[in-house]
Motif scaffolding. Structure first.
Motif, mmCIF file in Angstrom:
data_model
loop_
_atom_site.group_PDB
_atom_site.id
_atom_site.type_symbol
_atom_site.label_atom_id
_atom_site.label_comp_id
_atom_site.label_asym_id
_atom_site.label_seq_id
_atom_site.Cartn_x
_atom_site.Cartn_y
_atom_site.Cartn_z
ATOM 1 N N GLY A 139 0.829 -1.195 0.000
ATOM 2 C CA GLY A 139 0.000 0.000 0.000
ATOM 3 C C GLY A 139 0.866 1.249 0.000
ATOM 4 O O GLY A 139 1.842 1.339 0.744
ATOM 5 N N LEU A 140 0.508 2.210 -0.818
ATOM 6 C CA LEU A 140 1.285 3.441 -0.936
ATOM 7 C C LEU A 140 1.381 4.203 0.386
ATOM 8 O O LEU A 140 2.476 4.637 0.750
ATOM 9 C CB LEU A 140 0.701 4.320 -2.046
ATOM 10 N N PRO A 141 0.293 4.384 1.149
ATOM 11 C CA PRO A 141 0.422 5.139 2.411
ATOM 12 C C PRO A 141 1.386 4.489 3.410
ATOM 13 O O PRO A 141 2.242 5.168 3.979
ATOM 14 C CB PRO A 141 -1.002 5.168 2.970
ATOM 15 N N LEU A 142 1.276 3.204 3.613
ATOM 16 C CA LEU A 142 2.151 2.521 4.564
ATOM 17 C C LEU A 142 3.597 2.507 4.068
ATOM 18 O O LEU A 142 4.542 2.660 4.856
ATOM 19 C CB LEU A 142 1.658 1.097 4.816
ATOM 20 N N THR A 143 3.782 2.348 2.780
ATOM 21 C CA THR A 143 5.123 2.385 2.202
ATOM 22 C C THR A 143 5.741 3.771 2.377
ATOM 23 O O THR A 143 6.917 3.900 2.712
ATOM 24 C CB THR A 143 5.082 1.997 0.709
ATOM 25 N N GLY A 144 4.937 4.813 2.182
ATOM 26 C CA GLY A 144 5.408 6.184 2.396
ATOM 27 C C GLY A 144 5.773 6.446 3.852
ATOM 28 O O GLY A 144 6.777 7.109 4.140
ATOM 29 N N VAL A 145 4.978 5.912 4.768
ATOM 30 C CA VAL A 145 5.270 6.070 6.189
ATOM 31 C C VAL A 145 6.584 5.373 6.537
ATOM 32 O O VAL A 145 7.386 5.901 7.308
ATOM 33 C CB VAL A 145 4.105 5.527 7.056
ATOM 34 N N SER A 146 6.821 4.208 5.953
ATOM 35 C CA SER A 146 8.078 3.499 6.234
ATOM 36 C C SER A 146 9.277 4.303 5.734
ATOM 37 O O SER A 146 10.326 4.324 6.382
ATOM 38 C CB SER A 146 8.067 2.094 5.624
ATOM 39 N N LEU A 147 9.119 5.005 4.613
ATOM 40 C CA LEU A 147 10.185 5.877 4.111
ATOM 41 C C LEU A 147 10.418 7.035 5.076
ATOM 42 O O LEU A 147 11.569 7.353 5.406
ATOM 43 C CB LEU A 147 9.832 6.406 2.720
ATOM 44 N N LEU A 148 9.346 7.648 5.552
ATOM 45 C CA LEU A 148 9.486 8.764 6.491
ATOM 46 C C LEU A 148 10.152 8.320 7.795
ATOM 47 O O LEU A 148 10.972 9.057 8.358
ATOM 48 C CB LEU A 148 8.122 9.377 6.783
ATOM 49 N N ILE A 149 9.824 7.127 8.264
ATOM 50 C CA ILE A 149 10.449 6.614 9.483
ATOM 51 C C ILE A 149 11.943 6.409 9.268
ATOM 52 O O ILE A 149 12.763 6.782 10.119
ATOM 53 C CB ILE A 149 9.762 5.311 9.948
ATOM 54 N N ALA A 150 12.322 5.828 8.132
ATOM 55 C CA ALA A 150 13.745 5.598 7.846
ATOM 56 C C ALA A 150 14.511 6.913 7.783
ATOM 57 O O ALA A 150 15.613 7.027 8.324
ATOM 58 C CB ALA A 150 13.894 4.829 6.535
ATOM 59 N N VAL A 151 13.924 7.930 7.154
ATOM 60 C CA VAL A 151 14.579 9.231 7.047
ATOM 61 C C VAL A 151 14.654 9.903 8.419
ATOM 62 O O VAL A 151 15.691 10.464 8.796
ATOM 63 C CB VAL A 151 13.857 10.126 6.016
ATOM 64 N N ALA A 152 13.581 9.832 9.202
ATOM 65 C CA ALA A 152 13.556 10.468 10.523
ATOM 66 C C ALA A 152 14.568 9.829 11.472
ATOM 67 O O ALA A 152 15.292 10.534 12.194
ATOM 68 C CB ALA A 152 12.152 10.394 11.120
#
Length: 97
Positions: A58-71
């Motif tokens: 899912g795009l939203p969950l995948t995007g959240v995982s990217l934000l977590i990795a960057v944060a």
């Protein structure tokens, strides 16, 4: 490429101040968290197959995982770039068994 870009950016973090320091931290975090760590794991997961199952991302969950990795990368880079060295920070940096 992501790790190299993160290294080049991270070298400049402790040498800068104010908004320049924030920009270098963000550049290094995007390179390391997004361009190196997250993309490597995401590409690996795209290649993952299970017989009889149709895996989708899912795009939203995948995007959240990217934000977590960057944060988390930004937090780590900020801690390393600060010149504070204490047992507490070292304990937090140790991998969990």
């Amino acid at each position: 490429m992501g790790s190299f870009a993160a290294l080049v950016s991270a070298i400049r973090i402790p040498l800068s101040q104010g908004t320049a320091r924030i920009r270098w931290t963000l550049a290094a975090a995007l390179s390391l968290g997004g361009g190196a760590i997250w993309s490597m794991h995401f590409i690996g997961m795209i290649g993952y197959r299970v017989d009889g199952l149709d895996l989708r991302y899912g795009l939203p969950l995948t995007g959240v995982s990217l934000l977590i990795a960057v944060a988390v990368s930004a937090l780590g880079l900020t801690l390393v770039a600060s010149h504070q060295r204490s047992i507490g920070w070292l304990a937090l940096s140790e991998p969990f068994p």
